[in-house]
Design an enzyme around this catalytic site. Structure first.
Site, PDB file in Angstrom:
ATOM      1  N   PHE A 111       0.865  -1.182   0.000  1.00 52.13           N
ATOM      2  CA  PHE A 111       0.000   0.000   0.000  1.00 52.13           C
ATOM      3  C   PHE A 111       0.912   1.246   0.000  1.00 52.13           C
ATOM      4  O   PHE A 111       1.820   1.355   0.815  1.00 52.13           O
ATOM      5  CB  PHE A 111      -0.871  -0.004   1.275  1.00 52.13           C
ATOM      6  N   PHE A 129      -0.992  -3.037   8.005  1.00 48.75           N
ATOM      7  CA  PHE A 129      -1.667  -3.856   9.015  1.00 48.75           C
ATOM      8  C   PHE A 129      -1.152  -5.292   9.006  1.00 48.75           C
ATOM      9  O   PHE A 129      -1.135  -5.954  10.060  1.00 48.75           O
ATOM     10  CB  PHE A 129      -3.183  -3.840   8.756  1.00 48.75           C
ATOM     11  N   GLU A 130      -0.734  -5.796   7.858  1.00 51.55           N
ATOM     12  CA  GLU A 130      -0.288  -7.191   7.724  1.00 51.55           C
ATOM     13  C   GLU A 130       1.178  -7.384   8.127  1.00 51.55           C
ATOM     14  O   GLU A 130       1.667  -8.523   8.194  1.00 51.55           O
ATOM     15  CB  GLU A 130      -0.474  -7.671   6.277  1.00 51.55           C
ATOM     16  N   THR A 177     -10.966   9.630   7.206  1.00 51.40           N
ATOM     17  CA  THR A 177     -11.553   8.813   8.283  1.00 51.40           C
ATOM     18  C   THR A 177     -10.478   8.491   9.318  1.00 51.40           C
ATOM     19  O   THR A 177      -9.331   8.915   9.186  1.00 51.40           O
ATOM     20  CB  THR A 177     -12.094   7.479   7.717  1.00 51.40           C
ATOM     21  N   HIS A 208      -9.343   5.521   9.829  1.00 51.04           N
ATOM     22  CA  HIS A 208      -8.738   4.245   9.428  1.00 51.04           C
ATOM     23  C   HIS A 208      -7.227   4.226   9.716  1.00 51.04           C
ATOM     24  O   HIS A 208      -6.703   3.263  10.303  1.00 51.04           O
ATOM     25  CB  HIS A 208      -9.009   4.032   7.934  1.00 51.04           C
ATOM     26  N   VAL A 225       1.677   5.072   5.979  1.00 52.72           N
ATOM     27  CA  VAL A 225       0.256   5.249   6.287  1.00 52.72           C
ATOM     28  C   VAL A 225      -0.070   6.736   6.167  1.00 52.72           C
ATOM     29  O   VAL A 225       0.450   7.563   6.918  1.00 52.72           O
ATOM     30  CB  VAL A 225      -0.079   4.734   7.704  1.00 52.72           C
ATOM     31  N   ILE A 226      -0.887   7.045   5.174  1.00 48.67           N
ATOM     32  CA  ILE A 226      -1.234   8.451   4.913  1.00 48.67           C
ATOM     33  C   ILE A 226      -2.673   8.673   5.367  1.00 48.67           C
ATOM     34  O   ILE A 226      -3.596   7.967   4.923  1.00 48.67           O
ATOM     35  CB  ILE A 226      -1.073   8.774   3.416  1.00 48.67           C
TER      36      ILE A 226
HETATM   37  N1  INI Z   1      -2.193   0.491   4.541  1.00 52.49           N
HETATM   38  C1  INI Z   1      -1.051   1.197   4.503  1.00 52.49           C
HETATM   39  O1  INI Z   1       0.034   0.627   4.567  1.00 52.49           O
HETATM   40  N2  INI Z   1      -1.097   2.559   4.388  1.00 52.49           N
HETATM   41  C2  INI Z   1      -2.280   3.242   4.342  1.00 52.49           C
HETATM   42  O2  INI Z   1      -2.251   4.491   4.213  1.00 52.49           O
HETATM   43  C3  INI Z   1      -3.486   2.515   4.383  1.00 52.49           C
HETATM   44  N3  INI Z   1      -4.753   3.211   4.353  1.00 52.49           N
HETATM   45  O3  INI Z   1      -4.783   4.436   4.518  1.00 52.49           O
HETATM   46  O4  INI Z   1      -5.805   2.599   4.169  1.00 52.49           O
HETATM   47  C4  INI Z   1      -3.420   1.100   4.476  1.00 52.49           C
HETATM   48  N4  INI Z   1      -4.541   0.363   4.513  1.00 52.49           N
HETATM   49  C5  INI Z   1      -4.558  -1.067   4.290  1.00 52.49           C
HETATM   50  C6  INI Z   1      -4.341  -1.871   5.570  1.00 52.49           C
HETATM   51  O5  INI Z   1      -2.994  -1.772   5.997  1.00 52.49           O
HETATM   52  C7  INI Z   1      -4.653  -3.357   5.353  1.00 52.49           C
HETATM   53  O6  INI Z   1      -3.867  -3.868   4.313  1.00 52.49           O
HETATM   54  C8  INI Z   1      -6.125  -3.607   5.019  1.00 52.49           C
HETATM   55  O7  INI Z   1      -6.975  -3.006   5.979  1.00 52.49           O
HETATM   56  C9  INI Z   1      -6.436  -5.130   4.984  1.00 52.49           C
HETATM   57  O8  INI Z   1      -6.186  -5.733   6.256  1.00 52.49           O
END
Ligand code: INI
Length: 161
Positions: free
Chosen positions: A26, A61-62, A90, A92, A85-86
């Site tokens: 991501f 997250f993973e 929201t 999130h 992570v930007i």
């Molecule tokens: N993951 C990131 O690494 N950076 C982000 O900015 C981001 N946003 O903003 O949504 C992001 N989301 C995905 C998350 O890490 C998981 O892969 C997803 O929720 C599936 O579990």
């Protein structure tokens, strides 16, 4: 007095050290730059690219799950988490940041192996650019330096016999 104090420091020497790096796909436009910074730093500190493994996961997250598996493999002196992570409109990003930082901290304590936090959290794209190799440096390079220092520092405290 001071001369009797035993002081421990981790040297910035990556020779012989083995690293497991986990990158989030991501925002990979930025994460690729963080990875380049990390690899370049390890190489310039004397590390061998053959001793570095890189795994890509879907998002930040993973990252902790794969860091955990890498630690269990016994193959690494330090692990490094790289992500971007930007913040959007929201909450999130906040959930991801708090979960990932907490999980990485717990893994390091539980398994006794550094889990360096190179997941960058920013308010916007401009801050992401600044931290991926422009005016605020490269957080991947910083993370690699921390990994080298911590891996060497911990050698002083390994159980003998
Ligand atoms: N993951 C990131 O690494 N950076 C982000 O900015 C981001 N946003 O903003 O949504 C992001 N989301 C995905 C998350 O890490 C998981 O892969 C997803 O929720 C599936 O579990």
């Amino acid at each position: 007095m001071l001369s009797q104090v035993k002081t421990f420091e981790g040297m910035l020497d990556a020779k012989g050290l083995r690293f497991g790096i986990v990158c989030a796909r991501f925002n990979d436009f930025f994460v690729s730059e963080l990875l380049s910074g990390a690899l370049d730093t390890i190489r310039r500190l004397g590390g061998d690219p053959a001793n570095i493994d890189v795994a890509w996961v879907p998002g930040s997250f993973e990252i902790p799950l794969v860091i955990s598996k890498m630690m269990d493999s016994g193959k690494y002196d330090a692990t490094i988490a790289l992500g971007m992570v930007i913040r959007g409109s929201t909450t999130h990003a906040d959930h991801i940041n708090s979960q990932v930082s907490k999980a990485l901290g717990q893994l390091a304590l539980e398994k006794g192996i550094p889990a360096v936090y190179g997941v960058v959290s920013t308010e916007n794209i401009e801050q992401a650019i600044e931290r991926s190799g422009t005016k605020a440096g490269n957080r991947g390079a910083d993370a690699a330096r921390t990994a080298v220092e911590m891996a060497n520092l911990l050698k002083n405290f390994s159980r003998k016999g």
